[in-house]
Every structure is written in C-alpha cells, then in structure tokens.
Design a protein around this motif. Sequence first.
Motif, PDB file in Angstrom:
ATOM      1  N   MET A   1       0.838  -1.184   0.000  1.00 31.27           N
ATOM      2  CA  MET A   1       0.000   0.000   0.000  1.00 31.27           C
ATOM      3  C   MET A   1       0.878   1.241   0.000  1.00 31.27           C
ATOM      4  O   MET A   1       1.832   1.327   0.732  1.00 31.27           O
ATOM      5  N   SER A   2       0.444   2.180  -0.733  1.00 27.91           N
ATOM      6  CA  SER A   2       1.191   3.410  -0.777  1.00 27.91           C
ATOM      7  C   SER A   2       0.669   4.378   0.275  1.00 27.91           C
ATOM      8  O   SER A   2      -0.389   4.192   0.853  1.00 27.91           O
ATOM      9  N   LYS A   3       1.404   5.396   0.481  1.00 28.06           N
ATOM     10  CA  LYS A   3       1.062   6.362   1.525  1.00 28.06           C
ATOM     11  C   LYS A   3      -0.194   7.162   1.161  1.00 28.06           C
ATOM     12  O   LYS A   3      -0.966   7.530   2.028  1.00 28.06           O
ATOM     13  N   TYR A   4      -0.396   7.448  -0.112  1.00 27.84           N
ATOM     14  CA  TYR A   4      -1.481   8.334  -0.529  1.00 27.84           C
ATOM     15  C   TYR A   4      -2.667   7.597  -1.155  1.00 27.84           C
ATOM     16  O   TYR A   4      -3.534   8.194  -1.716  1.00 27.84           O
ATOM     17  N   ARG A   5      -2.702   6.306  -1.045  1.00 28.93           N
ATOM     18  CA  ARG A   5      -3.792   5.548  -1.648  1.00 28.93           C
ATOM     19  C   ARG A   5      -4.592   4.862  -0.555  1.00 28.93           C
ATOM     20  O   ARG A   5      -4.056   4.165   0.282  1.00 28.93           O
ATOM     21  N   SER A   6      -5.892   5.063  -0.614  1.00 33.81           N
ATOM     22  CA  SER A   6      -6.765   4.469   0.382  1.00 33.81           C
ATOM     23  C   SER A   6      -7.244   3.109  -0.106  1.00 33.81           C
ATOM     24  O   SER A   6      -7.455   2.891  -1.293  1.00 33.81           O
ATOM     25  N   SER A   7      -7.453   2.203   0.806  1.00 36.48           N
ATOM     26  CA  SER A   7      -7.963   0.885   0.421  1.00 36.48           C
ATOM     27  C   SER A   7      -9.465   0.936   0.181  1.00 36.48           C
ATOM     28  O   SER A   7     -10.041  -0.003  -0.347  1.00 36.48           O
ATOM     29  N   ALA A   8     -10.132   2.015   0.568  1.00 39.50           N
ATOM     30  CA  ALA A   8     -11.576   2.138   0.372  1.00 39.50           C
ATOM     31  C   ALA A   8     -11.915   2.472  -1.070  1.00 39.50           C
ATOM     32  O   ALA A   8     -13.001   2.176  -1.546  1.00 39.50           O
ATOM     33  N   VAL A   9     -10.995   3.089  -1.801  1.00 42.11           N
ATOM     34  CA  VAL A   9     -11.237   3.464  -3.191  1.00 42.11           C
ATOM     35  C   VAL A   9     -10.929   2.263  -4.070  1.00 42.11           C
ATOM     36  O   VAL A   9      -9.836   1.718  -4.049  1.00 42.11           O
ATOM     37  N   LYS A  10     -11.926   1.849  -4.831  1.00 45.57           N
ATOM     38  CA  LYS A  10     -11.747   0.708  -5.720  1.00 45.57           C
ATOM     39  C   LYS A  10     -11.280   1.192  -7.079  1.00 45.57           C
ATOM     40  O   LYS A  10     -11.529   2.326  -7.475  1.00 45.57           O
ATOM     41  N   ASN A  11     -10.606   0.315  -7.767  1.00 43.11           N
ATOM     42  CA  ASN A  11     -10.152   0.653  -9.116  1.00 43.11           C
ATOM     43  C   ASN A  11     -11.361   0.674 -10.050  1.00 43.11           C
ATOM     44  O   ASN A  11     -12.075  -0.312 -10.174  1.00 43.11           O
ATOM     45  N   VAL A  12     -11.590   1.796 -10.661  1.00 40.91           N
ATOM     46  CA  VAL A  12     -12.688   1.949 -11.609  1.00 40.91           C
ATOM     47  C   VAL A  12     -12.065   2.060 -12.992  1.00 40.91           C
ATOM     48  O   VAL A  12     -11.187   2.879 -13.223  1.00 40.91           O
ATOM     49  N   ARG A  13     -12.526   1.214 -13.902  1.00 38.53           N
ATOM     50  CA  ARG A  13     -11.978   1.205 -15.251  1.00 38.53           C
ATOM     51  C   ARG A  13     -12.376   2.476 -15.982  1.00 38.53           C
ATOM     52  O   ARG A  13     -13.533   2.872 -15.973  1.00 38.53           O
ATOM     53  N   GLU A  14     -11.419   3.099 -16.615  1.00 36.94           N
ATOM     54  CA  GLU A  14     -11.663   4.332 -17.375  1.00 36.94           C
ATOM     55  C   GLU A  14     -12.499   4.007 -18.609  1.00 36.94           C
ATOM     56  O   GLU A  14     -12.246   3.030 -19.309  1.00 36.94           O
ATOM     57  N   ARG A  15     -13.498   4.822 -18.861  1.00 37.35           N
ATOM     58  CA  ARG A  15     -14.307   4.654 -20.070  1.00 37.35           C
ATOM     59  C   ARG A  15     -13.605   5.310 -21.238  1.00 37.35           C
ATOM     60  O   ARG A  15     -13.006   6.367 -21.107  1.00 37.35           O
ATOM     61  N   THR A  16     -13.704   4.684 -22.371  1.00 39.60           N
ATOM     62  CA  THR A  16     -13.113   5.274 -23.569  1.00 39.60           C
ATOM     63  C   THR A  16     -13.981   6.443 -24.026  1.00 39.60           C
ATOM     64  O   THR A  16     -15.183   6.471 -23.804  1.00 39.60           O
ATOM     65  N   LYS A  17     -13.356   7.382 -24.680  1.00 43.84           N
ATOM     66  CA  LYS A  17     -14.068   8.570 -25.145  1.00 43.84           C
ATOM     67  C   LYS A  17     -14.816   8.315 -26.442  1.00 43.84           C
ATOM     68  O   LYS A  17     -15.699   9.066 -26.811  1.00 43.84           O
ATOM     69  N   GLN A  18     -14.465   7.265 -27.166  1.00 46.75           N
ATOM     70  CA  GLN A  18     -15.093   6.981 -28.452  1.00 46.75           C
ATOM     71  C   GLN A  18     -16.323   6.102 -28.255  1.00 46.75           C
ATOM     72  O   GLN A  18     -16.374   5.303 -27.328  1.00 46.75           O
ATOM     73  N   PRO A  19     -17.293   6.236 -29.152  1.00 46.19           N
ATOM     74  CA  PRO A  19     -18.457   5.345 -29.064  1.00 46.19           C
ATOM     75  C   PRO A  19     -18.075   3.917 -29.428  1.00 46.19           C
ATOM     76  O   PRO A  19     -17.042   3.671 -30.056  1.00 46.19           O
ATOM     77  N   HIS A  20     -18.925   2.996 -29.052  1.00 45.59           N
ATOM     78  CA  HIS A  20     -18.696   1.591 -29.354  1.00 45.59           C
ATOM     79  C   HIS A  20     -18.659   1.405 -30.866  1.00 45.59           C
ATOM     80  O   HIS A  20     -19.355   2.088 -31.616  1.00 45.59           O
ATOM     81  N   TYR A  21     -17.843   0.472 -31.335  1.00 48.38           N
ATOM     82  CA  TYR A  21     -17.665   0.289 -32.778  1.00 48.38           C
ATOM     83  C   TYR A  21     -18.972  -0.098 -33.468  1.00 48.38           C
ATOM     84  O   TYR A  21     -19.186   0.218 -34.629  1.00 48.38           O
ATOM     85  N   LEU A  22     -19.861  -0.782 -32.768  1.00 47.63           N
ATOM     86  CA  LEU A  22     -21.129  -1.166 -33.360  1.00 47.63           C
ATOM     87  C   LEU A  22     -21.982   0.066 -33.667  1.00 47.63           C
ATOM     88  O   LEU A  22     -22.617   0.150 -34.713  1.00 47.63           O
ATOM     89  N   TRP A  23     -21.983   1.063 -32.765  1.00 48.96           N
ATOM     90  CA  TRP A  23     -22.762   2.286 -33.001  1.00 48.96           C
ATOM     91  C   TRP A  23     -22.203   3.063 -34.178  1.00 48.96           C
ATOM     92  O   TRP A  23     -22.941   3.691 -34.939  1.00 48.96           O
ATOM     93  N   ARG A  24     -20.894   3.043 -34.358  1.00 47.47           N
ATOM     94  CA  ARG A  24     -20.312   3.733 -35.511  1.00 47.47           C
ATOM     95  C   ARG A  24     -20.734   3.058 -36.812  1.00 47.47           C
ATOM     96  O   ARG A  24     -21.014   3.720 -37.807  1.00 47.47           O
ATOM     97  N   GLY A  25     -20.787   1.725 -36.804  1.00 49.98           N
ATOM     98  CA  GLY A  25     -21.216   0.995 -37.990  1.00 49.98           C
ATOM     99  C   GLY A  25     -22.672   1.257 -38.322  1.00 49.98           C
ATOM    100  O   GLY A  25     -23.034   1.437 -39.486  1.00 49.98           O
ATOM    101  N   ILE A  26     -23.519   1.284 -37.291  1.00 45.24           N
ATOM    102  CA  ILE A  26     -24.933   1.568 -37.509  1.00 45.24           C
ATOM    103  C   ILE A  26     -25.104   2.989 -38.037  1.00 45.24           C
ATOM    104  O   ILE A  26     -25.895   3.240 -38.945  1.00 45.24           O
ATOM    105  N   GLY A  27     -24.345   3.927 -37.503  1.00 48.97           N
ATOM    106  CA  GLY A  27     -24.417   5.311 -37.978  1.00 48.97           C
ATOM    107  C   GLY A  27     -24.001   5.441 -39.430  1.00 48.97           C
ATOM    108  O   GLY A  27     -24.625   6.179 -40.199  1.00 48.97           O
ATOM    109  N   CYS A  28     -22.985   4.703 -39.824  1.00 48.19           N
ATOM    110  CA  CYS A  28     -22.525   4.751 -41.213  1.00 48.19           C
ATOM    111  C   CYS A  28     -23.588   4.179 -42.148  1.00 48.19           C
ATOM    112  O   CYS A  28     -23.869   4.747 -43.209  1.00 48.19           O
TER     113      CYS A  28
END
Length: 142
Positions: A1-28
Amino acid sequence: MSKYRSSAVKNVRERTKQPHYLWRGIGCVMMLLLPLISIAAGYETIQYAINNGYSNSIPYQLLGTPRFPDLFYQSSGMMILLSPIIAIRHFYAYAVASLLYMILLGGVTSFGYALIYRMIGPAKYGPLDAPPPNVKVKPYKR
C-alpha cells in the motif's frame, strides 16, 4: 500500500471517449440508408399523387422540368453537369418530398435512439459521484 492511496477506493476502469464500434457501424449504414429510403418514398409519393389525381394539391411551381437562369444555358460546362437534372420531370417536387421524408425519418430514428439509450445506457451517476443535493427551496415572501 502506498502512503497516498486508500484501500476504500476501488479501481474503476476508465471509459473510452469513443463510441462503441457497433454504433459507428450503424451510424454509417444509416447515413447511406436514410437518404435512399427518403428519395424512394418521395418519388413514390409524388408518382402516386400525380397518377391518382392529387396533383392539384402539389404546388404547380414544383411540377414540370426544372428551369435554370439563362447564364447556365450559355455555359456548356454547366449544361453537362445539369443535364441529368433537366431530364427529370417534376424534379423539384421529388426533392421537396424527399427532404420532408428525410427530416421525418431522421427525427423518428433520433427519438428511437434516445429512447433505447435512456433504457440501456449508463447510469447518470457513477460509483464515485456524490449523491445529488436534497435542497428544498421555500418560496420567497416579502
């Protein structure tokens, strides 16, 4: 454990900024399909109106072959470009009906997309967001 990291905060996966590839295909596909459907529906609507005696409900300015300014007819280059349009009878009526269908179908498609996104889309607040404030405002009395 690091000094500045709390064990209460869970790792949350970052969302990508781009839309899902399926939505891009439907849009096209929709960018290609929506105008084609609109043009076909506009053409069939005008043909039905003309063949069944409803042509008096179509403005007479939209019927007939298109007429351009005299300057266009003097230029051979413009006539090469515009000759396919000049050959189409009732071109303006077809174009207006197609545009109206395109606006209508685009609105219905957008409304359906918004409805589906609202039902299965991500939550408004994430796991790390604070809850919205519960403030009750009293009416101002003087």
